[in-house]
Every structure is written in C-alpha cells, then in structure tokens.
Motif scaffolding. Sequence first.
Motif, PDB file in Angstrom:
ATOM      1  N   ALA A  18       0.837  -1.210   0.000  1.00  0.00           N
ATOM      2  CA  ALA A  18       0.000   0.000   0.000  1.00  0.00           C
ATOM      3  C   ALA A  18       0.866   1.252   0.000  1.00  0.00           C
ATOM      4  CB  ALA A  18      -0.923  -0.014   1.216  1.00  0.00           C
ATOM      5  N   ALA A  19       1.934   1.254   0.811  1.00  0.00           N
ATOM      6  CA  ALA A  19       2.837   2.408   0.839  1.00  0.00           C
ATOM      7  C   ALA A  19       3.519   2.588  -0.510  1.00  0.00           C
ATOM      8  CB  ALA A  19       3.876   2.228   1.949  1.00  0.00           C
ATOM      9  N   ARG A  20       3.928   1.495  -1.140  1.00  0.00           N
ATOM     10  CA  ARG A  20       4.560   1.572  -2.463  1.00  0.00           C
ATOM     11  C   ARG A  20       3.579   2.118  -3.491  1.00  0.00           C
ATOM     12  NH1 ARG A  20       7.172  -3.914  -4.637  1.00  0.00           N
ATOM     13  NH2 ARG A  20       8.415  -3.561  -2.747  1.00  0.00           N
ATOM     14  N   LEU A  21       2.332   1.657  -3.425  1.00  0.00           N
ATOM     15  CA  LEU A  21       1.327   2.114  -4.380  1.00  0.00           C
ATOM     16  C   LEU A  21       1.097   3.618  -4.260  1.00  0.00           C
ATOM     17  CD1 LEU A  21      -1.916   0.292  -5.340  1.00  0.00           C
ATOM     18  CD2 LEU A  21      -2.051   2.671  -4.634  1.00  0.00           C
ATOM     19  N   VAL A  22       1.013   4.106  -3.038  1.00  0.00           N
ATOM     20  CA  VAL A  22       0.826   5.544  -2.838  1.00  0.00           C
ATOM     21  C   VAL A  22       2.068   6.313  -3.297  1.00  0.00           C
ATOM     22  CG1 VAL A  22       0.496   7.350  -1.099  1.00  0.00           C
ATOM     23  CG2 VAL A  22      -0.862   5.239  -0.994  1.00  0.00           C
ATOM     24  N   ALA A  23       3.256   5.799  -2.996  1.00  0.00           N
ATOM     25  CA  ALA A  23       4.492   6.461  -3.422  1.00  0.00           C
ATOM     26  C   ALA A  23       4.565   6.548  -4.942  1.00  0.00           C
ATOM     27  CB  ALA A  23       5.707   5.718  -2.878  1.00  0.00           C
ATOM     28  N   GLN A  24       4.055   5.536  -5.636  1.00  0.00           N
ATOM     29  CA  GLN A  24       4.063   5.537  -7.097  1.00  0.00           C
ATOM     30  C   GLN A  24       2.862   6.276  -7.694  1.00  0.00           C
ATOM     31  OE1 GLN A  24       4.804   1.848  -9.111  1.00  0.00           O
ATOM     32  NE2 GLN A  24       6.536   1.296  -7.821  1.00  0.00           N
ATOM     33  N   GLN A  25       2.061   6.909  -6.854  1.00  0.00           N
ATOM     34  CA  GLN A  25       0.936   7.751  -7.287  1.00  0.00           C
ATOM     35  C   GLN A  25      -0.114   6.971  -8.085  1.00  0.00           C
ATOM     36  OE1 GLN A  25       3.535  10.636  -9.186  1.00  0.00           O
ATOM     37  NE2 GLN A  25       3.071  12.167  -7.617  1.00  0.00           N
ATOM     38  N   LEU A  26      -0.338   5.725  -7.659  1.00  0.00           N
ATOM     39  CA  LEU A  26      -1.385   4.928  -8.284  1.00  0.00           C
ATOM     40  C   LEU A  26      -2.705   5.037  -7.526  1.00  0.00           C
ATOM     41  CD1 LEU A  26       0.701   1.776  -9.252  1.00  0.00           C
ATOM     42  CD2 LEU A  26      -0.543   3.258 -10.845  1.00  0.00           C
ATOM     43  N   ASP A  27      -2.695   5.673  -6.363  1.00  0.00           N
ATOM     44  CA  ASP A  27      -3.938   5.803  -5.587  1.00  0.00           C
ATOM     45  C   ASP A  27      -4.821   6.925  -6.106  1.00  0.00           C
ATOM     46  OD1 ASP A  27      -1.872   7.547  -4.664  1.00  0.00           O
ATOM     47  OD2 ASP A  27      -3.084   8.029  -2.906  1.00  0.00           O
ATOM     48  N   ALA A  28      -4.211   7.966  -6.674  1.00  0.00           N
ATOM     49  CA  ALA A  28      -4.968   9.108  -7.202  1.00  0.00           C
ATOM     50  C   ALA A  28      -4.134   9.777  -8.277  1.00  0.00           C
ATOM     51  CB  ALA A  28      -5.294  10.099  -6.085  1.00  0.00           C
ATOM     52  N   ARG A  29      -4.731  10.038  -9.425  1.00  0.00           N
ATOM     53  CA  ARG A  29      -3.978  10.625 -10.531  1.00  0.00           C
ATOM     54  C   ARG A  29      -3.579  12.064 -10.221  1.00  0.00           C
ATOM     55  NH1 ARG A  29      -7.234   6.867 -13.421  1.00  0.00           N
ATOM     56  NH2 ARG A  29      -5.979   5.715 -14.944  1.00  0.00           N
ATOM     57  N   VAL A  30      -2.372  12.423 -10.646  1.00  0.00           N
ATOM     58  CA  VAL A  30      -1.876  13.789 -10.476  1.00  0.00           C
ATOM     59  C   VAL A  30      -2.302  14.606 -11.702  1.00  0.00           C
ATOM     60  CG1 VAL A  30       0.066  13.020  -9.063  1.00  0.00           C
ATOM     61  CG2 VAL A  30       0.353  13.238 -11.538  1.00  0.00           C
ATOM     62  N   PRO A  31      -2.270  15.943 -11.603  1.00  0.00           N
ATOM     63  CA  PRO A  31      -2.789  16.761 -12.717  1.00  0.00           C
ATOM     64  C   PRO A  31      -2.024  16.613 -14.025  1.00  0.00           C
ATOM     65  CG  PRO A  31      -2.687  18.045 -10.699  1.00  0.00           C
ATOM     66  CD  PRO A  31      -1.979  16.762 -10.419  1.00  0.00           C
ATOM     67  N   ALA A  32      -0.701  16.508 -13.968  1.00  0.00           N
ATOM     68  CA  ALA A  32       0.095  16.573 -15.201  1.00  0.00           C
ATOM     69  C   ALA A  32       1.238  15.564 -15.164  1.00  0.00           C
ATOM     70  CB  ALA A  32       0.648  17.983 -15.392  1.00  0.00           C
ATOM     71  N   VAL A  33       1.677  15.156 -16.338  1.00  0.00           N
ATOM     72  CA  VAL A  33       2.764  14.183 -16.454  1.00  0.00           C
ATOM     73  C   VAL A  33       4.022  14.664 -15.733  1.00  0.00           C
ATOM     74  CG1 VAL A  33       4.340  13.078 -18.095  1.00  0.00           C
ATOM     75  CG2 VAL A  33       1.889  13.180 -18.593  1.00  0.00           C
ATOM     76  N   ARG A  34       4.323  15.942 -15.855  1.00  0.00           N
ATOM     77  CA  ARG A  34       5.542  16.473 -15.233  1.00  0.00           C
ATOM     78  C   ARG A  34       5.582  16.230 -13.735  1.00  0.00           C
ATOM     79  NH1 ARG A  34       9.577  19.272 -16.857  1.00  0.00           N
ATOM     80  NH2 ARG A  34       8.663  19.467 -18.936  1.00  0.00           N
ATOM     81  N   ASP A  35       4.411  16.058 -13.099  1.00  0.00           N
ATOM     82  CA  ASP A  35       4.331  15.869 -11.656  1.00  0.00           C
ATOM     83  C   ASP A  35       4.585  14.432 -11.225  1.00  0.00           C
ATOM     84  OD1 ASP A  35       3.527  18.567 -11.481  1.00  0.00           O
ATOM     85  OD2 ASP A  35       1.426  18.021 -11.766  1.00  0.00           O
ATOM     86  N   LEU A  36       4.821  13.534 -12.167  1.00  0.00           N
ATOM     87  CA  LEU A  36       4.963  12.122 -11.818  1.00  0.00           C
ATOM     88  C   LEU A  36       6.280  11.846 -11.105  1.00  0.00           C
ATOM     89  CD1 LEU A  36       3.599  10.336 -15.017  1.00  0.00           C
ATOM     90  CD2 LEU A  36       2.460  10.648 -12.809  1.00  0.00           C
ATOM     91  N   ALA A  37       6.194  11.274  -9.909  1.00  0.00           N
ATOM     92  CA  ALA A  37       7.391  10.922  -9.152  1.00  0.00           C
ATOM     93  C   ALA A  37       8.205   9.855  -9.874  1.00  0.00           C
ATOM     94  CB  ALA A  37       6.991  10.432  -7.755  1.00  0.00           C
ATOM     95  N   VAL A  38       7.530   8.931 -10.572  1.00  0.00           N
ATOM     96  CA  VAL A  38       8.242   7.831 -11.227  1.00  0.00           C
ATOM     97  C   VAL A  38       9.130   8.320 -12.370  1.00  0.00           C
ATOM     98  CG1 VAL A  38       6.719   5.944 -10.570  1.00  0.00           C
ATOM     99  CG2 VAL A  38       6.134   7.364 -12.543  1.00  0.00           C
ATOM    100  N   LEU A  39       8.876   9.528 -12.883  1.00  0.00           N
ATOM    101  CA  LEU A  39       9.767  10.064 -13.920  1.00  0.00           C
ATOM    102  C   LEU A  39      11.169  10.317 -13.372  1.00  0.00           C
ATOM    103  CD1 LEU A  39       7.672  12.599 -16.044  1.00  0.00           C
ATOM    104  CD2 LEU A  39       8.711  10.452 -16.818  1.00  0.00           C
ATOM    105  N   ASP A  40      11.319  10.436 -12.050  1.00  0.00           N
ATOM    106  CA  ASP A  40      12.647  10.622 -11.464  1.00  0.00           C
ATOM    107  C   ASP A  40      13.557   9.441 -11.767  1.00  0.00           C
ATOM    108  OD1 ASP A  40      11.579  12.921 -10.421  1.00  0.00           O
ATOM    109  OD2 ASP A  40      11.525  12.224  -8.343  1.00  0.00           O
ATOM    110  N   VAL A  41      12.989   8.242 -11.879  1.00  0.00           N
ATOM    111  CA  VAL A  41      13.792   7.047 -12.172  1.00  0.00           C
ATOM    112  C   VAL A  41      13.451   6.470 -13.538  1.00  0.00           C
ATOM    113  CG1 VAL A  41      14.079   6.508  -9.739  1.00  0.00           C
ATOM    114  CG2 VAL A  41      12.176   5.486 -10.976  1.00  0.00           C
TER     115      VAL A  41
END
Length: 390
Positions: A18-41
């Motif tokens: 559950a913590a991993r899912l939230v960290a990967q922003q799968l629980d709620a979509r963010v407004p824009a692609v640029r905001d994706l944490a997973v783009l860091d890796v």
Amino acid sequence: MARPAAPVVRTSRARALAARLVAQQLDARVPAVRDLAVLDVGLAETPYGSARVAAAARAEGDVADVGRPDGPFPAAWALRGAPHAHRREDLPALARAVHPVSDEDVRARLTSPQAAGGRDLGLEAWRLVTAAVRAVVAEHGGVVAKGDLSRGASDRVPASLTHWCASCDAQHLSALTFQPAGLQAGLVLDTSARALLLRSTPDWPEDLGVPAPRALSGLLRRLVDLHGPVAPGDLAALVGTSARVLRAVLPDDLLPVEVDGRATLATPSLVALLEDPDVEARAAGTVRLLPPGDPWLQSRDRAVTVPEPARRREVWRMLGNPGAVLAGTEVVGTWRAKAGPRRAAGRRDDVTASLFLDQPGGVRAALEDEARRVALARGADDVGLLVGPA
C-alpha cells in the motif's frame, strides 16, 4: 563514534505494498505528467509506447509527449541500458547518476553471456565505448540508426571489448555494453522510423565529470522511495549492478524494515507512509491497467508483488509479457490490447482483460474507464473491452 543503529520497523506485505502504491501515485492521478514521481527514475519504454500507458495510469493530463524525441519527456537508454522516458532537463543529472563508480561496478553491469572483455572491462573501457559512440553520432550529423551506431562504435574500440555474433556474422560490441553509453553521449531514442534512430541532445555537456558516488546514492534513494521497502539485492538488480558495489554507496539515512520477517530498507519518507494509519485505505480503491514494464512490475520482489507462482508465470513471461490488472494492491489478472484498422472516425483498440478470479462489479466498471485511457494513450479514439477468466 559510530551512530547507534536505527530501530527496526516491522510491517506486513499488505501495508508495504500500500505504501509503495501511494508512493508511485497509483492511488490518485496527479494533474500533469511532469508531476509524476516515477519520472525521477524513468518509465520503461519496452515495448515502445508502454511509457505513455504507464503515465496515463497516474496522470490526468495529456500523455502524447511521453517518449517523443523532440518533446519534454524523451526516452533514452538509462537504467540498465534499457529505454526509459524522463524529463528532458533531468537527463544530464541522470547520466551522472547511472555512471558506474568503479571498475568492479562496470564489470557487474556489463558482464553478460554476450559481452566480451573480461578483465578489460572497467572505467577506462566505459570511457572508450562512450567516446566511440559520440564519434559515430557526430560522423552521422547527430542522427544515427542503431545498427550503424553498433557497427561504428565496434570499429573504434579495442577488439577485446567485442565478441563474435553469429546471427549478425560480425564482430561487435554487446548491446549491453554500448547501450548504457548512449545516455553518457546525450542520445535520445526516436522510434518514428522503421529502424530505431538515436538523436543527439542539443547543448549536451562535453564532460559529465568524474563518476560521483553521491550521484548514484541520490538515484538509489529515489529507487527506494518508489520500490521500497526493498532488499539490497533487489535494489542492486534495479540498477543492474552487484549488491557488493551497492553497499559502498547506499544512502546513510535508509532505515531497516522487516516485511513479514524479510529484511529490507526504506527511506524516512517511505517509513512515514508505512506508519500512516490510512495508507491501506488510500490504496484499496485503486483499479488500473498497467503496461508491461510499468514501475509496479519493475520491482524485483516479484514473490511479494504476486505471491502465487502460477500467476507470476502469467505476468512475467520469457517473451511477450502482458499488462497487469491491478485492483487495490493485488495483480488480479493480465490484459492485452490490439489495434484495429484506421477508419474515417479514427481507430478503435480492443482490450482483453483475463482475470485470475471473478471481481466485484465496481472493479469491472472501473476497467471500462481504464481501457478508454489505455486506448487514448495508444493513439486510438475508441475502445472495446472484453473481460473474461484467465
């Protein structure tokens, strides 16, 4: 004086996922692609187009630019020398972070059944391959086909770094040897032509500097943020190096976590999620169609992600992996999409979801919206969804 050991955080598989899912922003979509944490890796771009689907699983905004060589989120040979989409402005720092930190690190990353070089593999060999890749791209005016890059770079390095390839009937560098050098040379991938093209990035630094362990350490911290709690060996596999190399550059603020008794590591921010009393509730309503290579499927603790061996074999195959149907923190099935013919009104994609077990009506209803998002990310205008048993 040695710092006292941090107390071990103990948690369950359900809470860890559950913590991993939230960290990967799968629980709620963010407004824009640029905001994706997973783009860091990076978002894996294998098969090509997967990164757009992975972005659509996390962002409300338009994903059409993801993976485009002239856009803000191009794909490059990044982690493990594999294609990943990143923010364009992050690429120089990423190139420093994925640069090996020692001769042992180079050998751990590049040694394969196809690679040659043995003891010749080291930082000097890495430098020679990178210089050869740069020279070939410059000779071709900044745009070169992958095959021409391989042949040209192979001709410019010592023969000891190449191997005989019977299928190509040629002596050349292993792809696992020259692809990781692509990002060092500032190359992004262009899949618009029939053959894969490599394009140089304008104003790319001539010298990225001496390999800095702190750059790799920073990348490791983000990987633990997004894939943790993670065992050191699994973290090393995400980078493509050995656990022994990794131990010397691990961030010093990682905390010990036991997941159902298994020893892992987590960042302080991930531990905060683990201790959030609402984290499992935040993850519970998630329904997503994840593409092959999605960050959720990239985590190396596959027996944690999908405990049942038969289901793991369905999700991760030797060839041609399907996508995964995610409900809450569980992979409950697989899916595939097939592009239909172009029509005057556009293209219709057909998505087939094969479920391991029957799912509640709410999950099936959510899959309709997810299939539509997948089709749009793939460039279709309409979608047909078929849901059945695996």
